[in-house]
Design an enzyme around this catalytic site. Structure first.
Site, PDB file in Angstrom:
ATOM      1  N   GLU A  35       0.822  -1.211   0.000  1.00  0.00           N
ATOM      2  CA  GLU A  35       0.000   0.000   0.000  1.00  0.00           C
ATOM      3  C   GLU A  35       0.859   1.266   0.000  1.00  0.00           C
ATOM      4  OE1 GLU A  35      -3.404   0.380  -0.289  1.00  0.00           O
ATOM      5  OE2 GLU A  35      -2.909  -1.613  -0.986  1.00  0.00           O
ATOM      6  N   GLU A  57      -0.001  -2.539  -9.918  1.00  0.00           N
ATOM      7  CA  GLU A  57       0.072  -3.641  -8.951  1.00  0.00           C
ATOM      8  C   GLU A  57       1.492  -4.218  -8.884  1.00  0.00           C
ATOM      9  OE1 GLU A  57      -2.351  -5.017  -6.595  1.00  0.00           O
ATOM     10  OE2 GLU A  57      -2.568  -2.929  -7.076  1.00  0.00           O
TER      11      GLU A  57
HETATM   12 ZN   LIG Z   1      -2.318  -2.719  -4.994  1.00  0.00          ZN
END
Ligand SMILES: [Zn+2]
Length: 263
Positions: free
Chosen positions: A123, A184
């Protein structure tokens, strides 16, 4: 005429240069929004969530999360605010302006400090790589940014939806805008290095993602997985990067960075 053209090209070139940025992994990014404004959006969104959701009063959970978040954020050199929400869903998020939120449900899921460190590292990786800014820069004009700050507080309006979903907290309001595969992968790599430098075992990130995937196949799909979609290559990419991260981990251990965070 020539002068005018020159001026035009100078301005165009300047705008282009100011819009080009490089992410921590060396990727070129188009970023138009001032970071100060993104930070204000993050701050506003965090304030709203703190008012809307009950905070966890479980002191063990709070200590567990603070202990991990402190070790990780020390590696970023900034001060971060960390809040544990009394929410059973599997979720955690970080916002521009250095805010971290962790849901109690995720604390219950993880087996150890290293697995939660993997999520928090991931995060924080999104924030360090300015992914929210990049998403908004692709979708709006810089002139809209002031409106976007107030729109954060009206997540039912189209602009509000764009604002909260770009910040990566859309799922909390029923709006899903998944991070791209590029974002990601990048957050995975930054997160892996961060957790390892803080003294957490990077190998546990693999266990964490497998656990998350398993959990999201159940009755209640993990909120986290809707905004952070897993892709087939995630485990493969993580595995490839683990030898490098293990070096950071061993260095951290050798200088006494051995966090002992327990829930
Ligand atoms: Zn993520």
């Amino acid at each position: 005429m020539l002068n005018k053209l020159n001026k035009f090209f100078t301005i165009a070139l300047f705008s282009l240069l100011s819009a080009c940025a490089t992410s921590p992994t060396g990727r070129s990014q188009l970023i138009y929004m001032p970071d100060t404004q993104l930070n204000q959006m993050g701050l506003q969104a965090f304030d709203n969530l703190k008012k809307e959701k009950p905070l966890s009063k479980n002191s063990q959970y709070n200590q567990f999360v603070y202990c991990i978040a402190e070790a990780i954020t020390q590696e970023t050199g900034g001060n971060w605010e960390v809040v544990v929400f009394a929410d059973d869903s599997l979720n955690a998020f970080a916002l521009p302006g250095n805010k971290i939120g962790v849901h109690a449900g995720l604390i219950e899921l993880v087996d150890n400090q290293d697995q939660l460190a993997a999520v928090i590292g991931h995060e924080v990786g999104h924030v360090m790589a300015r992914h929210s800014n990049e998403r908004l820069s692709q979708k709006t004009a810089a002139s809209q940014v002031v409106t976007l700050i107030s729109a954060v507080s009206s997540p039912t309006t189209p602009l509000g939806q764009l604002a909260v979903s770009s910040l990566g907290i859309g799922a909390q309001y029923g709006i899903i805008l998944p991070f791209s595969r590029t974002h990601e992968s990048e957050a995975d790599i930054i997160g892996l290095d961060l957790m390892a430098k803080a003294g957490f075992d990077p190998r546990q990130s693999i266990n964490l993602w497998q656990k998350m995937e398993q959990a999201s196949k159940g009755k209640s799909p993990a909120e986290f997985m809707s905004t952070h979609p897993s892709h087939d290559t995630r485990i493969k990419e993580l595995s490839e990067h683990i030898p490098a991260a293990l070096q950071y981990y061993q260095q951290a251990q050798s200088i006494g960075k051995k966090p002992r965070c327990r829930k």
